[in-house]
Design a protein around this motif. Sequence first.
Motif, short mmCIF file in Angstrom:
data_model
loop_
_atom_site.label_atom_id
_atom_site.label_comp_id
_atom_site.label_asym_id
_atom_site.label_seq_id
_atom_site.Cartn_x
_atom_site.Cartn_y
_atom_site.Cartn_z
N VAL A 38 0.83 -1.20 0.00
CA VAL A 38 0.00 0.00 0.00
C VAL A 38 0.87 1.25 0.00
O VAL A 38 0.53 2.25 -0.64
N HIS A 39 2.00 1.21 0.67
CA HIS A 39 2.91 2.36 0.69
C HIS A 39 3.43 2.64 -0.72
O HIS A 39 3.49 3.79 -1.15
N TYR A 40 3.78 1.60 -1.44
CA TYR A 40 4.26 1.74 -2.82
C TYR A 40 3.15 2.30 -3.70
O TYR A 40 3.37 3.23 -4.48
N ARG A 41 1.96 1.74 -3.59
CA ARG A 41 0.84 2.20 -4.42
C ARG A 41 0.52 3.67 -4.15
O ARG A 41 0.22 4.43 -5.08
N ASN A 42 0.61 4.09 -2.89
CA ASN A 42 0.39 5.50 -2.56
C ASN A 42 1.45 6.39 -3.18
O ASN A 42 1.16 7.48 -3.68
N ALA A 43 2.69 5.95 -3.16
CA ALA A 43 3.78 6.73 -3.76
C ALA A 43 3.61 6.83 -5.27
O ALA A 43 3.85 7.89 -5.86
N VAL A 44 3.20 5.75 -5.90
CA VAL A 44 2.96 5.76 -7.35
C VAL A 44 1.82 6.71 -7.68
O VAL A 44 1.90 7.51 -8.62
N ASP A 45 0.74 6.66 -6.90
CA ASP A 45 -0.38 7.56 -7.13
C ASP A 45 0.07 9.01 -6.99
O ASP A 45 -0.30 9.86 -7.81
N ALA A 46 0.87 9.30 -5.98
CA ALA A 46 1.38 10.66 -5.79
C ALA A 46 2.25 11.09 -6.96
O ALA A 46 2.17 12.23 -7.43
N ALA A 47 3.08 10.19 -7.46
CA ALA A 47 3.94 10.50 -8.60
C ALA A 47 3.10 10.77 -9.86
O ALA A 47 3.40 11.69 -10.62
N LEU A 48 2.06 9.98 -10.07
CA LEU A 48 1.19 10.19 -11.23
C LEU A 48 0.47 11.53 -11.13
O LEU A 48 0.34 12.25 -12.13
N ARG A 49 0.01 11.88 -9.93
CA ARG A 49 -0.67 13.16 -9.74
C ARG A 49 0.30 14.33 -9.92
O ARG A 49 -0.06 15.35 -10.51
#
Length: 65
Positions: A38-49
């Motif tokens: 979940v930490h990785y997925r949150n970081a990816v989402d932040a990078a995409l945004r």
Amino acid sequence: MQHDVALREAARAIYESVYPGEEWTPVPFDEAERFGTVHYRNAVDAALRADACLNGDAAHQLLLV
């Protein structure tokens, strides 16, 4: 994510800034990526945004009210 090197590095920078040590997340970025934590997925989402904001893609930006 591995095919987009710049976005992956942005996700790594966000991950390491938001989760700076073992007390925040039990695994380093590479393991988090491999397991899809979940930490990785949150970081990816932040990078995409962040990418959307920097490139003017209003459809993918987070609405700030």
